[in-house]
Scaffold this motif. Structure first.
Motif, PDB file in Angstrom:
ATOM      1  N   GLY A   4     -12.372 -23.060 -21.113  1.00 53.59           N
ATOM      2  CA  GLY A   4     -11.558 -22.264 -20.712  1.00 53.59           C
ATOM      3  C   GLY A   4     -10.081 -22.121 -21.518  1.00 53.59           C
ATOM      4  O   GLY A   4     -10.153 -22.319 -22.773  1.00 53.59           O
ATOM      5  N   VAL A   5      -9.023 -21.745 -20.588  1.00 55.09           N
ATOM      6  CA  VAL A   5      -7.844 -21.407 -21.275  1.00 55.09           C
ATOM      7  C   VAL A   5      -7.511 -23.036 -22.056  1.00 55.09           C
ATOM      8  O   VAL A   5      -7.088 -22.816 -23.132  1.00 55.09           O
ATOM      9  CB  VAL A   5      -6.759 -21.505 -20.225  1.00 55.09           C
ATOM     10  CG1 VAL A   5      -5.610 -20.869 -20.822  1.00 55.09           C
ATOM     11  CG2 VAL A   5      -7.401 -19.886 -19.607  1.00 55.09           C
ATOM     12  N   SER A   6      -7.480 -24.121 -21.325  1.00 54.86           N
ATOM     13  CA  SER A   6      -6.968 -25.496 -21.811  1.00 54.86           C
ATOM     14  C   SER A   6      -7.854 -25.907 -23.069  1.00 54.86           C
ATOM     15  O   SER A   6      -7.411 -26.050 -23.955  1.00 54.86           O
ATOM     16  CB  SER A   6      -6.786 -26.409 -20.751  1.00 54.86           C
ATOM     17  OG  SER A   6      -5.861 -26.058 -19.735  1.00 54.86           O
ATOM     18  N   GLY A   7      -9.245 -25.621 -22.720  1.00 54.20           N
ATOM     19  CA  GLY A   7     -10.108 -26.322 -23.896  1.00 54.20           C
ATOM     20  C   GLY A   7      -9.928 -25.258 -24.964  1.00 54.20           C
ATOM     21  O   GLY A   7     -10.034 -25.826 -26.148  1.00 54.20           O
ATOM     22  N   SER A   8      -9.938 -23.977 -25.004  1.00 52.04           N
ATOM     23  CA  SER A   8      -9.762 -23.282 -26.127  1.00 52.04           C
ATOM     24  C   SER A   8      -8.640 -23.404 -26.794  1.00 52.04           C
ATOM     25  O   SER A   8      -8.467 -23.516 -28.071  1.00 52.04           O
ATOM     26  CB  SER A   8      -9.927 -21.640 -25.625  1.00 52.04           C
ATOM     27  OG  SER A   8      -8.848 -21.383 -24.916  1.00 52.04           O
ATOM     28  N   GLU A   9      -7.620 -23.713 -26.285  1.00 54.11           N
ATOM     29  CA  GLU A   9      -6.305 -24.084 -26.856  1.00 54.11           C
ATOM     30  C   GLU A   9      -6.196 -25.284 -27.664  1.00 54.11           C
ATOM     31  O   GLU A   9      -5.597 -25.291 -28.659  1.00 54.11           O
ATOM     32  CB  GLU A   9      -4.995 -23.999 -25.849  1.00 54.11           C
ATOM     33  CG  GLU A   9      -4.795 -22.656 -25.431  1.00 54.11           C
ATOM     34  CD  GLU A   9      -4.185 -21.715 -26.471  1.00 54.11           C
ATOM     35  OE1 GLU A   9      -3.498 -22.203 -27.370  1.00 54.11           O
ATOM     36  OE2 GLU A   9      -4.623 -20.549 -26.351  1.00 54.11           O
ATOM     37  N   GLU A  45     -21.904 -18.085 -21.437  1.00 55.96           N
ATOM     38  CA  GLU A  45     -22.288 -17.676 -22.722  1.00 55.96           C
ATOM     39  C   GLU A  45     -21.135 -17.046 -23.597  1.00 55.96           C
ATOM     40  O   GLU A  45     -20.951 -17.328 -24.848  1.00 55.96           O
ATOM     41  CB  GLU A  45     -23.397 -16.792 -22.529  1.00 55.96           C
ATOM     42  CG  GLU A  45     -24.058 -16.319 -23.956  1.00 55.96           C
ATOM     43  CD  GLU A  45     -23.378 -15.218 -24.828  1.00 55.96           C
ATOM     44  OE1 GLU A  45     -23.475 -15.008 -25.945  1.00 55.96           O
ATOM     45  OE2 GLU A  45     -22.585 -14.441 -23.991  1.00 55.96           O
ATOM     46  N   GLU A  46     -20.226 -16.349 -23.066  1.00 61.27           N
ATOM     47  CA  GLU A  46     -19.065 -15.728 -23.320  1.00 61.27           C
ATOM     48  C   GLU A  46     -18.021 -16.640 -24.100  1.00 61.27           C
ATOM     49  O   GLU A  46     -17.706 -16.598 -25.250  1.00 61.27           O
ATOM     50  CB  GLU A  46     -18.335 -14.672 -22.817  1.00 61.27           C
ATOM     51  CG  GLU A  46     -17.877 -15.244 -21.374  1.00 61.27           C
ATOM     52  CD  GLU A  46     -18.842 -15.426 -20.169  1.00 61.27           C
ATOM     53  OE1 GLU A  46     -18.374 -15.301 -19.411  1.00 61.27           O
ATOM     54  OE2 GLU A  46     -19.890 -15.261 -20.619  1.00 61.27           O
ATOM     55  N   ARG A  47     -17.818 -17.683 -23.520  1.00 49.39           N
ATOM     56  CA  ARG A  47     -17.081 -18.865 -23.804  1.00 49.39           C
ATOM     57  C   ARG A  47     -17.573 -19.645 -25.183  1.00 49.39           C
ATOM     58  O   ARG A  47     -17.020 -19.911 -26.088  1.00 49.39           O
ATOM     59  CB  ARG A  47     -16.940 -19.801 -22.745  1.00 49.39           C
ATOM     60  CG  ARG A  47     -15.849 -19.357 -21.668  1.00 49.39           C
ATOM     61  CD  ARG A  47     -15.782 -20.397 -20.565  1.00 49.39           C
ATOM     62  NE  ARG A  47     -14.987 -19.764 -19.489  1.00 49.39           N
ATOM     63  CZ  ARG A  47     -14.447 -20.600 -18.442  1.00 49.39           C
ATOM     64  NH1 ARG A  47     -14.993 -21.982 -18.256  1.00 49.39           N
ATOM     65  NH2 ARG A  47     -13.451 -20.033 -17.389  1.00 49.39           N
ATOM     66  N   LEU A  48     -19.027 -19.866 -24.919  1.00 47.50           N
ATOM     67  CA  LEU A  48     -19.736 -20.271 -26.434  1.00 47.50           C
ATOM     68  C   LEU A  48     -19.625 -19.541 -27.486  1.00 47.50           C
ATOM     69  O   LEU A  48     -19.576 -19.909 -28.496  1.00 47.50           O
ATOM     70  CB  LEU A  48     -21.050 -20.953 -25.937  1.00 47.50           C
ATOM     71  CG  LEU A  48     -21.239 -22.093 -24.777  1.00 47.50           C
ATOM     72  CD1 LEU A  48     -22.662 -22.120 -24.458  1.00 47.50           C
ATOM     73  CD2 LEU A  48     -20.566 -23.054 -25.296  1.00 47.50           C
ATOM     74  N   ALA A  49     -19.843 -18.162 -27.241  1.00 45.65           N
ATOM     75  CA  ALA A  49     -19.537 -17.338 -28.313  1.00 45.65           C
ATOM     76  C   ALA A  49     -18.181 -17.529 -29.133  1.00 45.65           C
ATOM     77  O   ALA A  49     -18.128 -17.343 -30.402  1.00 45.65           O
ATOM     78  CB  ALA A  49     -20.083 -16.006 -27.934  1.00 45.65           C
ATOM     79  N   GLU A  50     -17.322 -17.276 -28.339  1.00 42.95           N
ATOM     80  CA  GLU A  50     -15.915 -17.619 -28.794  1.00 42.95           C
ATOM     81  C   GLU A  50     -15.774 -18.688 -29.328  1.00 42.95           C
ATOM     82  O   GLU A  50     -15.062 -18.959 -30.663  1.00 42.95           O
ATOM     83  CB  GLU A  50     -14.727 -17.424 -27.863  1.00 42.95           C
ATOM     84  CG  GLU A  50     -13.378 -17.558 -28.043  1.00 42.95           C
ATOM     85  CD  GLU A  50     -12.508 -17.487 -27.047  1.00 42.95           C
ATOM     86  OE1 GLU A  50     -11.269 -17.883 -27.301  1.00 42.95           O
ATOM     87  OE2 GLU A  50     -12.818 -17.331 -25.873  1.00 42.95           O
ATOM     88  N   ALA A  51     -16.280 -20.159 -28.972  1.00 43.08           N
ATOM     89  CA  ALA A  51     -16.119 -21.142 -29.821  1.00 43.08           C
ATOM     90  C   ALA A  51     -16.823 -21.398 -30.994  1.00 43.08           C
ATOM     91  O   ALA A  51     -16.535 -21.881 -32.226  1.00 43.08           O
ATOM     92  CB  ALA A  51     -16.680 -22.281 -28.776  1.00 43.08           C
ATOM     93  N   GLU A  52     -18.055 -20.538 -30.832  1.00 42.36           N
ATOM     94  CA  GLU A  52     -18.789 -20.566 -32.087  1.00 42.36           C
ATOM     95  C   GLU A  52     -18.310 -19.681 -33.211  1.00 42.36           C
ATOM     96  O   GLU A  52     -18.431 -20.025 -34.524  1.00 42.36           O
ATOM     97  CB  GLU A  52     -20.147 -19.790 -31.747  1.00 42.36           C
ATOM     98  CG  GLU A  52     -21.392 -19.774 -33.117  1.00 42.36           C
ATOM     99  CD  GLU A  52     -22.558 -19.469 -32.580  1.00 42.36           C
ATOM    100  OE1 GLU A  52     -23.392 -18.876 -33.283  1.00 42.36           O
ATOM    101  OE2 GLU A  52     -22.799 -19.078 -31.243  1.00 42.36           O
ATOM    102  N   THR A  53     -17.385 -18.541 -33.010  1.00 44.01           N
ATOM    103  CA  THR A  53     -16.807 -17.848 -34.163  1.00 44.01           C
ATOM    104  C   THR A  53     -15.612 -18.645 -34.792  1.00 44.01           C
ATOM    105  O   THR A  53     -15.393 -18.368 -36.081  1.00 44.01           O
ATOM    106  CB  THR A  53     -16.170 -16.679 -33.316  1.00 44.01           C
ATOM    107  OG1 THR A  53     -15.251 -17.146 -32.293  1.00 44.01           O
ATOM    108  CG2 THR A  53     -17.048 -15.751 -32.629  1.00 44.01           C
ATOM    109  N   LEU A  54     -15.312 -19.726 -34.103  1.00 39.00           N
ATOM    110  CA  LEU A  54     -14.358 -20.781 -34.615  1.00 39.00           C
ATOM    111  C   LEU A  54     -15.026 -21.565 -35.412  1.00 39.00           C
ATOM    112  O   LEU A  54     -14.179 -22.436 -36.221  1.00 39.00           O
ATOM    113  CB  LEU A  54     -13.688 -21.367 -33.693  1.00 39.00           C
ATOM    114  CG  LEU A  54     -12.537 -20.487 -32.601  1.00 39.00           C
ATOM    115  CD1 LEU A  54     -11.915 -21.485 -31.617  1.00 39.00           C
ATOM    116  CD2 LEU A  54     -11.673 -19.880 -33.237  1.00 39.00           C
ATOM    117  N   GLY A  55     -16.370 -21.786 -35.554  1.00 39.03           N
ATOM    118  CA  GLY A  55     -17.151 -22.679 -36.284  1.00 39.03           C
ATOM    119  C   GLY A  55     -17.727 -23.779 -35.659  1.00 39.03           C
ATOM    120  O   GLY A  55     -18.204 -24.911 -36.371  1.00 39.03           O
ATOM    121  N   CYS A  56     -17.434 -23.978 -34.343  1.00 36.71           N
ATOM    122  CA  CYS A  56     -17.793 -25.136 -33.454  1.00 36.71           C
ATOM    123  C   CYS A  56     -19.224 -25.065 -33.376  1.00 36.71           C
ATOM    124  O   CYS A  56     -19.898 -24.022 -33.229  1.00 36.71           O
ATOM    125  CB  CYS A  56     -16.914 -25.380 -32.469  1.00 36.71           C
ATOM    126  SG  CYS A  56     -15.027 -25.154 -32.531  1.00 36.71           S
TER     127      CYS A  56
END
Length: 357
Positions: free
Chosen positions: A152-157, A179-190
């Protein structure tokens, strides 16, 4: 003099990180497996039905060599053997229009149906077997990694800040159910995994016992505390940091096994109180917390060459603030800070160098 970093420095750095691509641990599915299968079958049957209607409309151009009459059942039979390219020759197109329909309309549909079934076989058998094997290979290499449970907000930051501080995105595993949160994390390379972090098998899949640390931010205090309990059950010595928002739950989080409990509401209150007593206190505290500021805090073990020296004479050139010794803490103004000992944990403040930034 240390020049102040531009405010958009972190944003530019994060954008550069997004261009790096790594293979994720597991992708989140946009639709369930059964839904994907039904969509493919529905599309194939729709194309078959379309061909049946075309043949029925142009049945006068077909001839049945058995009885000379073309019934609806004969049309269905002819359609199936045409699409599967079997072709027994008992029913055949005889008119120019029927042959044109077979060449221009039916043949492309035949290829489309074949591709749908071949694609389904690849997706559900070959690709899934490959993904399972590849995920197992990634899991074997996971060691000393950072597991982020909740994006979420804290985890992504937190993930963005870890990447800013030099952590390789491939050494970060993000687990979430959206899924949308995981897609954002995946774009970071995680590496990402769509799973419930309260279940033992989900945590074992990311090799929780081999992790360096775990960051928990589920968005709700009860869920976060349950995740902490599950992690502590599987990895008794693993460092766990958790975000809780109610002050009453801080004690529960520590009792569940969290080593660090962060309350963003309390921290916000500290910043507000500091801003009431000065215009620069809140800014400096935020500067300390972020690696993109002029200074940042470091926690480390005492170096061998520092043993016996006072806290204000660190080999790194930083300014020592606190010592953690035998379960207690002492500040730089206390007598215990006059002599560093083996096993001490030092919290120091250092300027952000150009290489670190």
């Amino acid at each position: 003099m240390w020049g102040r970093l531009p405010r958009n420095h972190g944003r530019r750095h994060r954008t550069a990180n997004r261009t790096q691509r790594f293979q994720p641990l597991r992708r989140a599915l946009k639709v369930p497996v059964w839904a994907d299968l039904f969509i493919r079958l529905g599309l194939a049957l729709s194309l078959v039905f379309l061909v049946i209607m075309i043949h029925w409309w142009d049945r006068e151009g077909l001839v049945d060599n058995l009885d000379g009459e073309v019934s609806f059942l004969d049309v269905v039979y002819f359609t199936m053997i045409s699409i599967t390219t079997t072709g027994f020759g008992d029913i055949a197109p005889i008119s120019d229009r029927a042959r044109l329909v077979e060449a221009v309309i039916v043949t492309p549909i035949r290829f489309a149906v074949i591709f749908i079934f071949v694609g389904a076989a690849y997706h559900f058998i070959i690709r899934r077997s490959w993904e399972k094997w590849r995920m197992a290979r990634i899991q074997e290499k996971l060691s000393d990694h950072v597991v982020v449970l909740g994006f979420g907000v804290s985890g992504s930051e937190a993930v963005n800040e870890l990447i800013e501080r030099g952590t390789d995105p491939s050494d970060i595993v993000v687990m979430d159910t959206r899924e949308e949160r995981l897609a954002e994390a995946e774009t970071l390379g995680c590496n990402v995994m769509a799973a419930d972090a309260t279940r033992d098998e989900s945590l074992m899949a990311v090799r929780i016992t081999e992790a360096q640390t775990v960051l928990v931010s589920a968005g709700r205090d009860d869920a976060s505390i349950l995740i902490v309990l599950t992690v502590r059950h599987l990895a008794p010595k693993l460092p766990i940091s958790v975000v809780v928002r109610a002050a009453d739950n801080e004690v529960l989080a520590r009792q569940a096994g969290a080593d660090n409990v962060i309350n963003p509401v309390r921290f916000t209150g500290l910043l507000l109180a500091g801003s009431a007593q000065g215009t620069h206190i809140a800014e400096y505290m935020a500067d300390l917390a972020s690696v993109t500021g002029r200074v940042h805090l470091i926690e480390r073990a005492v170096l061998p060459e520092e043993i016996g020296k006072p806290l204000d004479q660190l080999a790194t050139g930083g300014r020592g603030l606190r010592i953690y010794r035998n379960g207690g803490a002492c500040g730089f103004w206390e007598d215990e800070a006059g002599t560093l000992r083996a096993g001490d944990i030092i919290v120091e403040i250092r300027p952000t160098t150009d290489s670190e930034s």
